[in-house]
Design a protein around this motif. Sequence first.
Motif, mmCIF file in Angstrom:
data_model
loop_
_atom_site.group_PDB
_atom_site.id
_atom_site.type_symbol
_atom_site.label_atom_id
_atom_site.label_comp_id
_atom_site.label_asym_id
_atom_site.label_seq_id
_atom_site.Cartn_x
_atom_site.Cartn_y
_atom_site.Cartn_z
ATOM 1 N N GLU A 241 0.849 -1.190 0.000
ATOM 2 C CA GLU A 241 0.000 0.000 0.000
ATOM 3 C C GLU A 241 0.884 1.239 0.000
ATOM 4 O O GLU A 241 1.748 1.399 0.869
ATOM 5 C CB GLU A 241 -0.920 0.011 1.225
ATOM 6 C CG GLU A 241 -1.923 -1.139 1.266
ATOM 7 C CD GLU A 241 -2.973 -1.017 0.177
ATOM 8 O OE1 GLU A 241 -3.319 0.129 -0.182
ATOM 9 O OE2 GLU A 241 -3.432 -2.061 -0.329
ATOM 10 N N ILE A 242 0.682 2.112 -0.969
ATOM 11 C CA ILE A 242 1.485 3.319 -1.115
ATOM 12 C C ILE A 242 0.624 4.536 -0.799
ATOM 13 O O ILE A 242 -0.479 4.686 -1.329
ATOM 14 C CB ILE A 242 2.040 3.457 -2.553
ATOM 15 C CG1 ILE A 242 2.778 2.176 -2.975
ATOM 16 C CG2 ILE A 242 2.946 4.680 -2.663
ATOM 17 C CD1 ILE A 242 4.004 1.865 -2.163
ATOM 18 N N HIS A 243 1.127 5.405 0.060
ATOM 19 C CA HIS A 243 0.396 6.624 0.382
ATOM 20 C C HIS A 243 0.396 7.560 -0.813
ATOM 21 O O HIS A 243 1.381 7.684 -1.539
ATOM 22 C CB HIS A 243 1.032 7.336 1.578
ATOM 23 C CG HIS A 243 0.631 6.749 2.884
ATOM 24 N ND1 HIS A 243 1.194 7.125 4.080
ATOM 25 C CD2 HIS A 243 -0.302 5.817 3.198
ATOM 26 C CE1 HIS A 243 0.639 6.450 5.073
ATOM 27 N NE2 HIS A 243 -0.267 5.645 4.562
ATOM 28 N N GLY A 244 -0.712 8.260 -1.007
ATOM 29 C CA GLY A 244 -0.805 9.235 -2.074
ATOM 30 C C GLY A 244 0.066 10.453 -1.795
ATOM 31 O O GLY A 244 0.348 10.794 -0.637
ATOM 32 N N ARG A 245 0.459 11.128 -2.860
ATOM 33 C CA ARG A 245 1.354 12.281 -2.712
ATOM 34 C C ARG A 245 0.695 13.433 -1.955
ATOM 35 O O ARG A 245 1.396 14.282 -1.390
ATOM 36 C CB ARG A 245 1.827 12.760 -4.086
ATOM 37 C CG ARG A 245 2.906 11.878 -4.699
ATOM 38 C CD ARG A 245 3.565 12.540 -5.898
ATOM 39 N NE ARG A 245 2.671 12.632 -7.045
ATOM 40 C CZ ARG A 245 2.081 13.742 -7.447
ATOM 41 N NH1 ARG A 245 2.266 14.877 -6.793
ATOM 42 N NH2 ARG A 245 1.291 13.734 -8.513
ATOM 43 N N TRP A 246 -0.634 13.464 -1.930
ATOM 44 C CA TRP A 246 -1.278 14.552 -1.203
ATOM 45 C C TRP A 246 -0.934 14.502 0.279
ATOM 46 O O TRP A 246 -0.973 15.542 0.968
ATOM 47 C CB TRP A 246 -2.794 14.522 -1.397
ATOM 48 C CG TRP A 246 -3.511 13.395 -0.697
ATOM 49 C CD1 TRP A 246 -3.866 12.201 -1.219
ATOM 50 C CD2 TRP A 246 -3.958 13.377 0.667
ATOM 51 N NE1 TRP A 246 -4.511 11.421 -0.286
ATOM 52 C CE2 TRP A 246 -4.581 12.128 0.885
ATOM 53 C CE3 TRP A 246 -3.899 14.293 1.720
ATOM 54 C CZ2 TRP A 246 -5.126 11.769 2.117
ATOM 55 C CZ3 TRP A 246 -4.440 13.938 2.953
ATOM 56 C CH2 TRP A 246 -5.047 12.695 3.131
ATOM 57 N N ARG A 247 -0.576 13.324 0.791
ATOM 58 C CA ARG A 247 -0.265 13.182 2.211
ATOM 59 C C ARG A 247 1.064 13.829 2.586
ATOM 60 O O ARG A 247 1.398 13.944 3.767
ATOM 61 C CB ARG A 247 -0.259 11.704 2.610
ATOM 62 C CG ARG A 247 -1.631 11.046 2.514
ATOM 63 C CD ARG A 247 -1.604 9.626 3.026
ATOM 64 N NE ARG A 247 -2.884 8.959 2.885
ATOM 65 C CZ ARG A 247 -3.881 9.022 3.783
ATOM 66 N NH1 ARG A 247 -3.712 9.737 4.880
ATOM 67 N NH2 ARG A 247 -5.021 8.390 3.573
ATOM 68 N N GLU A 248 1.841 14.234 1.587
ATOM 69 C CA GLU A 248 3.096 14.929 1.857
ATOM 70 C C GLU A 248 2.866 16.382 2.267
ATOM 71 O O GLU A 248 3.795 17.075 2.665
ATOM 72 C CB GLU A 248 3.992 14.870 0.618
ATOM 73 C CG GLU A 248 4.369 13.445 0.211
ATOM 74 C CD GLU A 248 5.063 13.393 -1.143
ATOM 75 O OE1 GLU A 248 5.349 14.491 -1.701
ATOM 76 O OE2 GLU A 248 5.318 12.283 -1.641
ATOM 77 N N GLU A 249 1.634 16.844 2.141
ATOM 78 C CA GLU A 249 1.323 18.226 2.510
ATOM 79 C C GLU A 249 1.598 18.451 3.994
ATOM 80 O O GLU A 249 1.230 17.651 4.835
ATOM 81 C CB GLU A 249 -0.155 18.534 2.230
ATOM 82 C CG GLU A 249 -0.550 18.438 0.778
ATOM 83 C CD GLU A 249 -0.006 19.593 -0.045
ATOM 84 O OE1 GLU A 249 0.505 20.560 0.557
ATOM 85 O OE2 GLU A 249 -0.097 19.525 -1.283
#
Length: 284
Positions: A241-249
């Motif tokens: 499961e890979i976290h979406g890039r939006w979670r880097e906010e």
Amino acid sequence: MFGLFRKIIYETCDAIWGELQVVYLSPPNVSELKAIANKFYVKTGMPNYLGAIDGKHIRIVSPRNSGSLYYNYKKTFSIVLMAACDANYVFTYVDVGALGSQSDGGVLSRSAFGRKLLNGTLEVPCDTNLPGTSTNFPYYYVGDSAFPLKQNLMRPFPGRNLPQDKDKFNMMLSKARVHIENAFGILANRWRVLHTIIHACPKNADKIVLATVVLHNFLMLQNDRNYFTLELADHSVGNQEIHGRWREEVNALDSYQARSVNRSYTNAFQLRELLKDFLSSNAL
């Protein structure tokens, strides 16, 4: 001059909502809801699932003479954006403008969608058998533990150290609910104004937020690759499961912290047990 610019912005947001809402954010009909449920079942293993209800705080400047009405648990002033989405992160229902200080019941029940969901008059497909069984079951949305358990509104089992079947049920609900979390994440990632404190009165802040939501739907449904790619949302690569890039906010939208309510019904508890038993033996 600045006042003129602001007037133009608000009128433009109004026009965007007025022109696009009917096409890109009108309530789904029964046929569309069935298609949404089928897509969710393929992705999550949750049958008859129509989407999760969730809310986010949108920060605003302190409105004049409002006292603590818009003051939230984060000690900021806000309006609440509450919504549901489909399996492709397209919003299906949205309500914005609730006071940041309101309880969950106040936010949900003040919207047309919420009132109908809570009183059992929301148009949903007729009950149907759970896949591969003769067990008739309603279509439903999912909320967190602060929302009431009703025929068309499921929530997790409370407590810790739960039996395996209840823990599995809660995990699958969490996996299904992450779609609305991703929808909010994508929205805020693409519309940076939602990360700021909106310097407008609540009525005009509502207009700005609604414009971003309907433009989000427009771009998602147009499959605009400059707006959305799979890497932006949570996704799987093989078994990982890979976290979406939006979670880097750094400044993600604050989640709505609803207060607990106890307006649940015996029939709904029985339905949750049926769904739990199905998921325990048939989960993907």
